[in-house]
Design an enzyme around this catalytic site. Structure first.
Site, short mmCIF file in Angstrom:
data_model
loop_
_atom_site.label_atom_id
_atom_site.label_comp_id
_atom_site.label_asym_id
_atom_site.label_seq_id
_atom_site.Cartn_x
_atom_site.Cartn_y
_atom_site.Cartn_z
N LYS A 127 -34.41 21.62 9.49
CA LYS A 127 -34.53 20.24 9.00
C LYS A 127 -33.23 19.71 8.43
O LYS A 127 -33.06 18.49 8.32
CB LYS A 127 -35.66 20.12 7.97
CG LYS A 127 -37.02 20.17 8.61
CD LYS A 127 -38.12 19.66 7.71
CE LYS A 127 -39.40 19.52 8.52
NZ LYS A 127 -40.56 19.18 7.73
N LYS A 211 -41.13 22.26 19.81
CA LYS A 211 -42.59 22.27 19.58
C LYS A 211 -43.13 20.84 19.55
O LYS A 211 -42.40 19.91 19.18
CB LYS A 211 -42.94 23.06 18.32
CG LYS A 211 -42.81 22.32 17.04
CD LYS A 211 -43.56 22.97 15.88
CE LYS A 211 -43.41 22.05 14.69
NZ LYS A 211 -44.23 22.32 13.55
N LYS A 214 -45.75 15.87 15.23
CA LYS A 214 -46.11 14.50 14.85
C LYS A 214 -44.88 13.70 14.48
O LYS A 214 -44.91 12.48 14.45
CB LYS A 214 -47.14 14.51 13.71
CG LYS A 214 -46.71 15.28 12.48
CD LYS A 214 -47.74 15.24 11.35
CE LYS A 214 -48.93 16.12 11.62
NZ LYS A 214 -49.32 16.97 10.46
#
Ligand code: AMP
Ligand code: TRP
Length: 351
Positions: A127, A211, A214
């Site tokens: 991240k 992956k 959302k």
């Protein structure tokens, strides 16, 4: 699952088998959440005590969330859980921020966990990769300590998650072990991650190396639980694949990430093994396989999305269910938190 229960770590002996898991209401639920988490949450219900949580405190760690939207997404995720088969009469279903014990225990764990442990978390590294880590929130860095608190404030023994959360559950064990060691107590269980099935890592429909998420900017990369039948069919039709035919063994999918992903999704939705799916489709191309997959996905997902829409028409009822779940959760968490504070040496004179 039955197997996982029998192979408990010795550290479990004195702990009641109890399942805890959570999902961030930071966006709509995806097919990855459904196959990697929700479907399995529903399967565990009734076999053990099950506690499921919408982790809204985690949802604000990554980026600013519009407050009204966050509340709405929390309700929508609750509707998704129930539509996927989680029954608030047999499982405890609630949102994290309504049970203050999570944040309180997280503080203690912030003081148990080491900076070096957090620095090694691949999700933190991913991240902040290429970005200025200095500008990430302190909450994002400490996120795994809050996750450990979510789990351990219930003395949960089993945590069903997708592959991406394995490292965080292992860190939870490290925190439990260090706490037990530092305070010379056998107080927290060494929790097991439960990562099972063919869809523990559902990949993006656009890129087989990422992956399904959302938070992916491309809506084409994922199936949302709220997508209608036409959208689901069109996303599978346009999913990236290769030009080869399907092989007759799983080994034949080894270097074909996109093909492997679609076959895994098919197997998980149909409750069949990859071998069984390949027995039907070996030698066939994606012109045959994709429409069959789209049809299966619509068959399995449209009742869920219809039920979500029905539940969402009564938001007050969802709020009531989450409030009741929070009361039940707090009744388990509070004594464990109180005992933790006693162990640590916090003076508690109001009790
Ligand atoms: P999140 O959406 O990141 O809060 O994830 C909630 C749960 O869904 C966790 O157990 C994740 O491991 C699981 N999950 C999320 N995305 C996927 C995916 N693409 N494949 C399998 N499991 C997933
Ligand atoms: N970190 C998890 C995710 O993003 C969500 C989560 C928070 C969780 N607390 C948890 C999962 C406790 C399992 C148990 O997917």
């Amino acid at each position: 699952m039955a197997e996982a229960v029998q192979t408990l770590h010795p550290g479990h002996a004195k702990f009641t088998p109890r399942v805890f898991s959570g999902i961030q209401p930071s966006g709509g639920l995806t097919l990855g959440n459904y196959l990697g988490a929700l479907k399995r949450f529903a399967e565990m219900q009734g076999r053990m005590e099950t506690i499921y949580c919408l982790v809204d405190l985690h949802a604000i760690t990554d980026k600013w969330q519009d407050p009204e939207r966050l509340r709405q997404q929390t309700r929508e995720a609750a509707a998704g859980f129930m539509a996927a088969g989680i029954d608030p009469a047999s499982s405890i279903l609630f949102n994290q921020s309504q049970v203050a014990a999570h944040a309180e225990l997280a503080w203690i764990f912030n003081c148990v966990a080491r900076m070096g442990w957090m620095n090694r978390m691949t999700q933190w590294k991913d991240k902040t990769a290429g970005k200025n880590a200095e500008n990430s929130s302190l909450g994002l860095f400490a996120y795994p300590a809050l996750m450990a608190a979510d789990i351990l404030v219930y003395h949960a023994t089993h945590v069903p998650v997708g592959e991406d959360q394995k490292q965080h559950v292992e860190l939870t064990r490290d925190i439990a072990a260090k706490f037990n060691h530092d305070y010379k107590q056998d107080f927290f269980p060494l929790t097991e991650p439960v990562i099972e099935g063919t869809a523990t890592r559902v990949m993006s429909l656009r890129d087989g190396s990422k992956k399904m998420s959302k938070s992916d900017p491309s809506d084409q990369s994922r199936i949302n639980l709220t997508d209608d039948a036409d959208t689901i069919a069109s996303k599978f039709r346009k999913a990236r694949t290769d030009a080869e035919l399907l092989p007759d063994t799983p080994e034949g999918l080894k270097d074909r990430p996109e093909a492997r992903n679609l076959v895994n999704i098919f197997a998980a939705l149909a409750d069949r093994t990859v071998e069984e799916v390949l027995a039907d489709y070996a030698g066939k191309g994606f012109g045959t396989f994709k429409p069959a997959l789209a049809e299966l996905a619509v068959e399995k997902l449209s009742p869920i999305s219809a039920e979500m829409t029905r539940l969402m028409s009564d938001p007050a009822e969802i709020d009531r269910i989450l409030g009741q779940g929070a009361d039940k959760a707090a009744a388990i968490a509070q004594p464990i938190l109180d005992r933790t504070f006693d162990i640590v040496g916090m003076l508690r004179s109001r009790r």
